[in-house]
Design an enzyme around this catalytic site. Structure first.
Site, PDB file in Angstrom:
ATOM      1  N   TYR A  61      -5.927   5.158 -14.061  1.00 15.08           N
ATOM      2  CA  TYR A  61      -4.962   4.574 -13.141  1.00 15.08           C
ATOM      3  C   TYR A  61      -5.263   3.087 -12.933  1.00 15.08           C
ATOM      4  O   TYR A  61      -6.180   2.706 -12.211  1.00 15.08           O
ATOM      5  CB  TYR A  61      -4.991   5.294 -11.796  1.00 15.08           C
ATOM      6  CG  TYR A  61      -4.656   6.775 -11.866  1.00 15.08           C
ATOM      7  CD1 TYR A  61      -3.983   7.325 -12.953  1.00 15.08           C
ATOM      8  CD2 TYR A  61      -5.021   7.638 -10.838  1.00 15.08           C
ATOM      9  CE1 TYR A  61      -3.683   8.676 -13.014  1.00 15.08           C
ATOM     10  CE2 TYR A  61      -4.721   8.988 -10.880  1.00 15.08           C
ATOM     11  CZ  TYR A  61      -4.058   9.502 -11.972  1.00 15.08           C
ATOM     12  OH  TYR A  61      -3.767  10.847 -12.021  1.00 15.08           O
ATOM     13  N   ALA A  77       2.486  15.200  -7.605  1.00 16.03           N
ATOM     14  CA  ALA A  77       3.932  14.979  -7.440  1.00 16.03           C
ATOM     15  C   ALA A  77       4.608  16.121  -6.679  1.00 16.03           C
ATOM     16  O   ALA A  77       5.677  16.578  -7.068  1.00 16.03           O
ATOM     17  CB  ALA A  77       4.609  14.763  -8.796  1.00 16.03           C
ATOM     18  N   ARG A 101       7.904  12.975  -7.058  1.00  8.60           N
ATOM     19  CA  ARG A 101       7.760  11.520  -7.230  1.00  8.60           C
ATOM     20  C   ARG A 101       8.624  10.755  -6.223  1.00  8.60           C
ATOM     21  O   ARG A 101       9.178   9.705  -6.527  1.00  8.60           O
ATOM     22  CB  ARG A 101       8.081  11.109  -8.666  1.00  8.60           C
ATOM     23  CG  ARG A 101       7.267  11.901  -9.696  1.00  8.60           C
ATOM     24  CD  ARG A 101       7.491  11.415 -11.111  1.00  8.60           C
ATOM     25  NE  ARG A 101       6.884  12.333 -12.064  1.00  8.60           N
ATOM     26  CZ  ARG A 101       5.592  12.377 -12.382  1.00  8.60           C
ATOM     27  NH1 ARG A 101       4.767  11.522 -11.808  1.00  8.60           N
ATOM     28  NH2 ARG A 101       5.124  13.249 -13.247  1.00  8.60           N
ATOM     29  N   GLY A 102       8.724  11.326  -5.019  1.00  9.87           N
ATOM     30  CA  GLY A 102       9.468  10.704  -3.933  1.00  9.87           C
ATOM     31  C   GLY A 102      10.906  11.147  -3.822  1.00  9.87           C
ATOM     32  O   GLY A 102      11.552  10.945  -2.783  1.00  9.87           O
ATOM     33  N   THR A 132      12.128  13.423  -0.855  1.00  8.48           N
ATOM     34  CA  THR A 132      12.116  12.892   0.504  1.00  8.48           C
ATOM     35  C   THR A 132      13.508  12.475   0.962  1.00  8.48           C
ATOM     36  O   THR A 132      13.730  12.264   2.155  1.00  8.48           O
ATOM     37  CB  THR A 132      11.198  11.667   0.603  1.00  8.48           C
ATOM     38  OG1 THR A 132      11.743  10.595  -0.202  1.00  8.48           O
ATOM     39  CG2 THR A 132       9.786  12.001   0.123  1.00  8.48           C
TER      40      THR A 132
END
Length: 321
Positions: free
Chosen positions: A58, A209, A213-214, A217
C-alpha cells in the site's frame, strides 16, 4: 459490544477493525493528509484493542510507515496486521506483481517491522498466492518467522478452500481475508466460501471492502464522483449502467437504516457482522465522522426480517475488478 477473537487462541479485538490502505493510495489520493490519517488511527485505537490492517504494497511502504507513526506510544491498543507477497513494480501506475519466494518473504518481514516500529507483527498475511512458488514453500517461510518471534500469527488473503487446507497442514491459519459485503457475497457460499471454512477451524474471517468501497454508504451519485486515478473510476461496478443498477442495493440498505435511525454504513456493517461471530470487518476511512459510525455498528442489532430483506437483494452488476 462483545469483542471477537482473532483465531482460536488469538487476542480479543473490537468487532470492527480499521483498513488503512485508502490513507495512502487507491482512493481519492488528492485528499491524502498524513497528519489527519494518523489522528484517525489514534482515535480508532481509543476503542482498542483494535485490528489495524495495512500491507507493504500500500503506497509501496508508505502505509506501513503511516501506521507506525500512529502506533508510537499506543502499541498495546493495536493488533497489527500487514501482508507480503505483492510487489509494487511502478507506484505511479500501481503496476503489481507477485513474489511468494521465501527470500522475498523474509526480506519483506524485516522491512515491515522497521516501518511499523514494532517488535513483532501480530498477524502476517500472504497477500496473494504466487503461482510460480508452491504455496507450501511460501507458507513454510512464514511459519519460520513465527518460530523466530518476528510474527505471532499467520493469515491468507483471497484464497480457495483447497489453498487454505494446504497451508493449514503446514502451520495453523489464524485468519483469512477476502472481500465480503452486501454486493460481494461469494465467501458465504456453503460449498466454496471461506466464511464457513474459517468457522469450522476457529479462524477469523476478515472482510475487506465491507462497505463496497464506499458505494453502500449512499454518498455517491454517479461515476463522475471519482477523480482520475481513483481505483473506483475504472471499476466495473462503478461505471455507467452498472452504477445505476447497483443503486438498488443502496436504496434497500437505506430503507433499513431509516427504520432504525442509523446510517446506511452502519446497516451494511451490521449485516456483515451478523454472518458469524468470527467475522471482523475492516472498513477504511480517512475521516473521523465516518470512523465513529463504523465503530458503533456493533451496537445495531438487525431483526430477522432485516437480515432476510438484505440477504435477498439481487447481486451486484459488474465484476469486482
Amino acid at each position: 459490544m462483545t469483542a471477537r477473537r482473532l483465531g482460536p487462541t488469538g487476542p480479543a479485538v473490537h468487532p470492527v477493525g480499521l483498513g488503512c490502505m485508502g490513507m495512502s493510495w487507491g482512493y481519492a489520493e488528492s485528499q491524502r493528509d498524513d497528519t489527519v490519517s494518523v489522528e484517525v488511527i489514534r482515535r480508532a485505537l481509543d476503542a482498542g484493542p483494535l485490528l489495524l490492517d495495512t500491507a507493504d504494497a500500500y503506497g509501496s511502504g508508505h502505509n506501513e510507515t503511516l501506521v507506525g507513526r500512529a502506533l508510537a506510544g499506543r502499541r498495546g491498543d493495536a493488533v497489527v496486521a500487514t501482508k507480503t507477497g505483492i510487489v509494487v513494480d511502478d507506484l505511479a501506475t500501481r503496476t503489481l506483481s507477485r513474489n511468494g519466494s521465501p527470500e522475498h518473504i523474509r526480506r519483506s518481514a524485516d522491512a515491515s517491522l522497521r516501518r511499523l516500529g514494532v517488535e513483532a507483527i501480530d498477524l502476517y498475511y500472504l497477500h496473494r498466492v504466487d503461482p510460480a512458488v508452491p504455496l507450501e514453500e511460501s507458507w513454510g517461510a512464514l511459519a519460520e518467522l513465527v518460530r523466530a518471534g518476528k510474527v505471532r500469527r499467520l493469515g491468507l488473503s483471497e484464497v480457495t478452500r483447497e489453498q487454505a487446507d494446504a497451508a493449514h497442514l503446514v502451520h495453523p491459519v489464524s485468519a483469512v481475508q477476502s472481500e465480503l459485503s452486501l454486493w460481494t457475497r461469494e465467501p458465504l457460499d456453503p460449498g466454496t466460501g471461506m466464511v464457513g471454512w474459517c468457522a469450522e477451524r476457529g479462524a477469523a474471517f476478515v472482510p475487506f471492502a465491507p462497505l463496497g468501497r464506499g458505494f453502500l454508504t449512499g454518498r455517491y451519485e454517479g461515476p463522475g464522483d471519482f477523480e482520475a486515478g481513483d481505483f473506483r473510476a475504472a471499476n466495473p461496478r462503478f461505471r455507467g449502467e452498472a452504477f445505476t443498477a447497483n443503486l438498488r442495493i443502496v436504496r434497500a440498505v437505506e430503507e433499513v437504516a431509516v427504520r432504525h435511525g442509523v446510517t446506511a454504513a452502519q446497516v451494511a456493517l451490521a449485516w456483515v457482522l451478523a454472518q458469524g461471530d468470527h467475522v471482523i470487518p475492516i472498513p477504511g476511512t480517512k475521516q473521523l465522522r465516518y470512523l465513529r459510525d463504523n465503530l458503533s455498528a456493533p451496537d445495531l442489532t438487525l431483526t430477522p426480517a432485516d437480515l432476510t430483506t438484505l440477504s435477498t437483494i439481487p447481486p451486484a452488476t459488474g465484476n469486482r475488478y
